[in-house]
Design an enzyme around this catalytic site. Structure first.
Site, PDB file in Angstrom:
ATOM      1  N   CYS A 146      -4.724   2.644  -3.783  1.00 16.11           N
ATOM      2  CA  CYS A 146      -3.457   3.078  -3.178  1.00 16.11           C
ATOM      3  C   CYS A 146      -2.347   2.070  -3.409  1.00 16.11           C
ATOM      4  CB  CYS A 146      -3.608   3.364  -1.679  1.00 16.11           C
ATOM      5  SG  CYS A 146      -4.701   4.720  -1.328  1.00 16.11           S
ATOM      6  N   GLN A 182      -4.472  -5.036   6.709  1.00 12.14           N
ATOM      7  CA  GLN A 182      -5.509  -5.919   6.181  1.00 12.14           C
ATOM      8  C   GLN A 182      -5.622  -7.210   6.986  1.00 12.14           C
ATOM      9  OE1 GLN A 182      -7.814  -5.387   3.925  1.00 12.14           O
ATOM     10  NE2 GLN A 182      -7.019  -3.334   3.539  1.00 12.14           N
ATOM     11  N   ASP A 234       3.165  -4.974   7.975  1.00 14.01           N
ATOM     12  CA  ASP A 234       1.967  -4.159   7.847  1.00 14.01           C
ATOM     13  C   ASP A 234       0.754  -5.081   7.969  1.00 14.01           C
ATOM     14  OD1 ASP A 234      -0.189  -2.665   7.075  1.00 14.01           O
ATOM     15  OD2 ASP A 234       0.652  -1.974   5.169  1.00 14.01           O
ATOM     16  N   HIS A 245       0.878  -1.181   0.000  1.00 11.37           N
ATOM     17  CA  HIS A 245       0.000   0.000   0.000  1.00 11.37           C
ATOM     18  C   HIS A 245       0.914   1.229   0.000  1.00 11.37           C
ATOM     19  CE1 HIS A 245      -2.875   2.927   1.701  1.00 11.37           C
ATOM     20  NE2 HIS A 245      -3.824   2.094   1.347  1.00 11.37           N
ATOM     21  N   LYS A 268     -10.160  -0.739  10.408  1.00 11.19           N
ATOM     22  CA  LYS A 268     -10.244  -1.894   9.504  1.00 11.19           C
ATOM     23  C   LYS A 268     -10.607  -3.165  10.264  1.00 11.19           C
ATOM     24  CE  LYS A 268      -7.742  -0.665   5.361  1.00 11.19           C
ATOM     25  NZ  LYS A 268      -7.485   0.740   5.288  1.00 11.19           N
TER      26      LYS A 268
END
Lengths: 150, 405
Positions: B363, B202, B199, B122, B225
Site C-alpha cells: 500500500c 506502525q 500517522d 501509506h 497493529k
C-alpha cells in the site's frame, strides 16, 4: 517441497528466465494491457491477426515467474491458431489452474500449458497464471481497457 | 529482562504449524497476533458484562459503559494525552484520517490550498486527502524520499508555506521501516499556524508515544497493529480541535437533543462516535495496551532493535539480496528484493517453509516507484520473534534462491 517443484517446473523456470516472443510489435492489429495491482505484475500484449488467424503474438512487461512464463507459453501456444478457438482454450486453461476436472481431450489440447496444473495447489497464484489470458481476451475484444484479475 | 519463551506462550497462534513446519510469523507490519489476555477479554465481556453502553439504566449497561470508558482512559495514558475527552474510538487509522479530512479540513479548505504529505505515506494517508483536494481544487505537496529511505526534510522550508492547510505524515514507514523525527516539522508547521496529523499506525507498537511532547494536533492508530483486535482504532485530537470540528457521521449517541428542526450534538468525544460503537473492540484494545505496557515499550524497542540489527546483518550476507530502505533510524521492518526473482515467488516459497511475510507494494506505491521496483518482500518483526527465527527466515530465502535458480 514437492508441491513447490510441481509449481515451479523446469519449463516454467526456463520461460521465466528466457521469455519467448518477448518484444513490442509494430504494427499490430490488437493490443491490451494487463495489470495485477496487488502484485505489481504488468504486461503489454500484442497480436497480429489476419483472416481470423493469429499470425503473430508477443508481449513485454514484468511480473513473477508464474505470470511471465504463463504469458510466454501462451504466446508460443497461440501462434498460428484460429481466434475462434481462443475462448475455448481460455476456459480450459482457467479450469486447469483452478483445479476443475478436465477431459483428456481438453488436456491434450492444452499441450505444454499443462505444466500450470500445479498452480491449483496455490490459490493465491491463480491470478498470476491467468493474467495474460485475461489480457488476451481484452485484446481480442479490443476494449482497450486494462485487464485485471483482482 | 525479556523472557521470550514466556512471552511466546502468551500467543496461542505462535505454536501453530504450517505445512508441518513451525509458524514463523513475520508479517507484523500488516497485523499482529493476539495474546491470551486480549482473547480472554472479549470472551469475558460477552460472558459476564455485555450490554449496550451509554443508555440503559440497568446493571449490565453500567458495567459495559464502565469498561468502555475505562478503555478510553487506558488509551489516553498509553499515548500520554492530556484528557480522555481527546480520545475518539474509530474503526482504525484509516477511518481516523478520513474523519479528520471530513470534519476538520473540508470546511476549511479552499481552491489553491495545499496539503503536505510525504512520499513514504501509506495509501490510507494519501487517498483521503487526495479525494478532499479534488473536491476543492486543492493540491497535495510531497516531502520527497532520499535514496537511503530517510525523508528529505531539507525541502520542508520550501514546501511549508501559507497555502498549506494541513500536514499529514507517518511516524514510521510500513514499507521501509524508517522512523521519522517529527518535532522540527511540527514546530515549523505550528509557527505558520498549520495543524499536523501524525500517522502512528506502525510506530504505536514499537516505541513509547507521547502526543503532548510530540505536540501533534492529531494522532491516529489501529488496534490490530498493536496486538488488539481489528475494527477498532483511535483518533487523538487536541481538545481545541475536536471542539471546533463538525460531526463525522450522524446517529445515536452523538446527540443531546433531537427534533426535526434542529439537533444539539453531544459533547466531545461522543459527538464523533455515532451509533453503537465497537464495545468489545475498545475493551480488548485496552487489554492489548495493558499487555504491551506490562512488557514495557522501552524494553520492546530495545529488543526489536537487537532483532533488526541481527536480521540486517544476516540478510546482507545473502548474495543478490538488496535491502530497500536503510534509514539511520529504523523500526523492525526489512523490505528486500532478490536479484532476478519476483517477490511474489519469494513469498509463495517462504510460505511453504512456514514463514509468513508480505509481498507486494505494501500500500505504498509511490515508495515502490521511487525505488524503481514493482514490489518487495517485507519481513516485519515483533517482540515475539527470535534470532533463531531470523536464521530460519534466512534459510528459507536461500531455498528460494536454490529453487528459482
Amino acid at each position: 517441497m514437492s508441491e513447490l517443484r510441481e509449481l515451479y517446473q523446469e519449463v516454467i523456470l526456463d520461460h521465466n528466465k528466457n521469455p519467448r516472443n518477448f518484444r513490442e510489435m509494430t504494427p499490430h492489429s490488437h493490443h491490451a494491457t494487463g495489470h495485477n495491482p496487488l502484485c505489481g505484475d504488468k504486461l503489454e500484449l500484442y497480436l497480429k491477426i489476419e483472416n481470423g488467424m493469429i499470425e503473430d503474438i508477443s508481449f513485454i512487461g514484468s511480473g513473477c515467474a508464474i505470470s511471465t512464463s504463463s504469458a510466454s507459453l501462451m504466446t508460443q501456444f497461440l501462434k498460428g491458431k484460429s481466434i475462434k478457438d481462443t475462448r475455448k482454450y481460455f476456459e480450459c486453461f482457467h479450469d486447469l489452474v483452478t483445479g476443475k476436472p478436465l477431459s483428456d481431450n481438453d488436456l491434450e489440447d492444452l499441450g505444454k500449458l499443462a505444466v500450470f496444473g500445479g498452480v491449483q495447489e496455490f490459490p493465491a497464484r491463480v491470478k498470476c497464471a491467468i493474467l495474460s489470458w485475461h489480457t488476451l481476451i481484452n485484446a481480442l475484444e479490443t476494449t482497450n481497457e486494462t485487464a485485471k484479475t483482482e | 529482562m525479556f523472557d521470550i519463551k514466556k512471552i511466546r506462550k502468551d500467543f496461542p497462534i505462535l505454536s501453530k504449524e504450517i505445512y508441518g513446519k513451525p509458524l514463523i510469523y513475520a508479517d507484523n507490519a500488516a497485523s499482529t497476533q493476539k495474546p491470551q489476555p486480549v482473547i480472554d477479554s472479549i470472551v469475558d465481556l460477552y460472558s459476564n458484562n455485555y450490554a449496550n453502553i451509554h443508555r440503559g439504566v440497568h446493571y449490565l449497561s453500567r458495567e459495559s459503559t464502565k469498561l468502555y470508558e475505562s478503555a478510553r482512559e487506558t488509551v489516553q495514558k498509553f499515548i500520554q494525552a492530556a484528557s480522555a475527552r481527546e480520545i475518539v474510538f474509530v474503526r482504525g487509522a484509516t477511518e481516523a484520517i478520513n474523519l479528520v479530512a471530513s470534519s476538520y479540513l473540508e470546511p476549511r479548505l479552499n481552491a489553491g490550498d495545499e496539503i503536505l504529505l510525504s512520499e513514504m505515506e501509506h495509501h490510507s494517508n494519501i487517498i483521503p486527502w487526495q479525494l478532499l483536494a479534488e473536491r476543492h481544487q486543492a493540491k497535495l505537496s510531497i516531502i520527497p524520499l532520499l535514496e537511503n529511505g530517510d525523508l528529505d526534510f531539507s525541502q520542508v522550508p520550501r514546501l511549508l508555506n501559507s497555502r498549506v492547510k494541513m500536514v499529514a505524515i507517518t511516524q514510521m514507514s510500513n514499507s521501509l521501516g524508517t522512523i521519522n523525527k517529527l518535532d522540527t516539522l511540527v514546530q515549523r508547521a505550528h509557527d505558520l499556524g498549520i495543524p499536523v496529523l501524525v500517522d502512528g499506525a506502525q510506530s504505536i507498537a514499537h516505541f513509547p508515544i507521547d502526543v503532548q511532547a510530540l505536540d501533534c494536533d492529531f494522532f491516529v492508530f489501529s488496534g490490530h497493529k498493536i496486538y488488539g483486535p481489528t475494527g477498532i482504532g483511535v483518533l487523538y485530537a487536541k481538545q481545541i480541535f475536536l471542539e471546533s470540528m463538525r460531526p463525522y457521521q450522524g446517529g445515536g449517541d452523538m446527540i443531546l437533543d433531537v427534533s426535526f428542526e434542529k439537533t444539539e450534538f453531544n459533547e466531545i468525544p461522543y459527538k464523533f462516535e455515532a451509533g453503537t460503537p465497537n464495545i468489545s473492540g475498545a475493551i480488548a484494545l485496552s487489554s492489548a495496551l495493558n499487555y504491551v505496557s506490562a512488557l514495557g515499550l522501552q524494553n520492546i524497542d530495545r529488543y526489536e532493535r537487537e532483532l533488526l540489527a541481527y536480521a540486517t546483518k544476516q540478510f546482507e550476507q545473502i548474495e543478490g539480496l538488496r535491502i530497500i530502505g536503510k534509514a539511520r533510524n529504523k523500526g523492525s521492518i526489512i523490505s528486500f528484493v532478490l536479484e532476478g526473482i519476483h517477490p511474489h515467488d519469494v513469498g509463495t516459497i517462504m510460505d511453504m517453509e512456514g514463514v509468513a511475510v508480505r509481498t507486494g507494494h505494501h500500500c505504498t506505491q509511490p515508495v515502490m516507484e521511487c525505488y524503481q521496483v514493482p514490489a518487495t518482500t517485507r519481513v516485519s518483526l515483533a517482540f515475539y520473534n527470535t534470532k533463531a527465527e531470523i536464521d530460519s527466515i534466512c534459510s528459507a530465502i536461500l531455498k528460494v534462491k536454490e529453487l528459482m535458480g
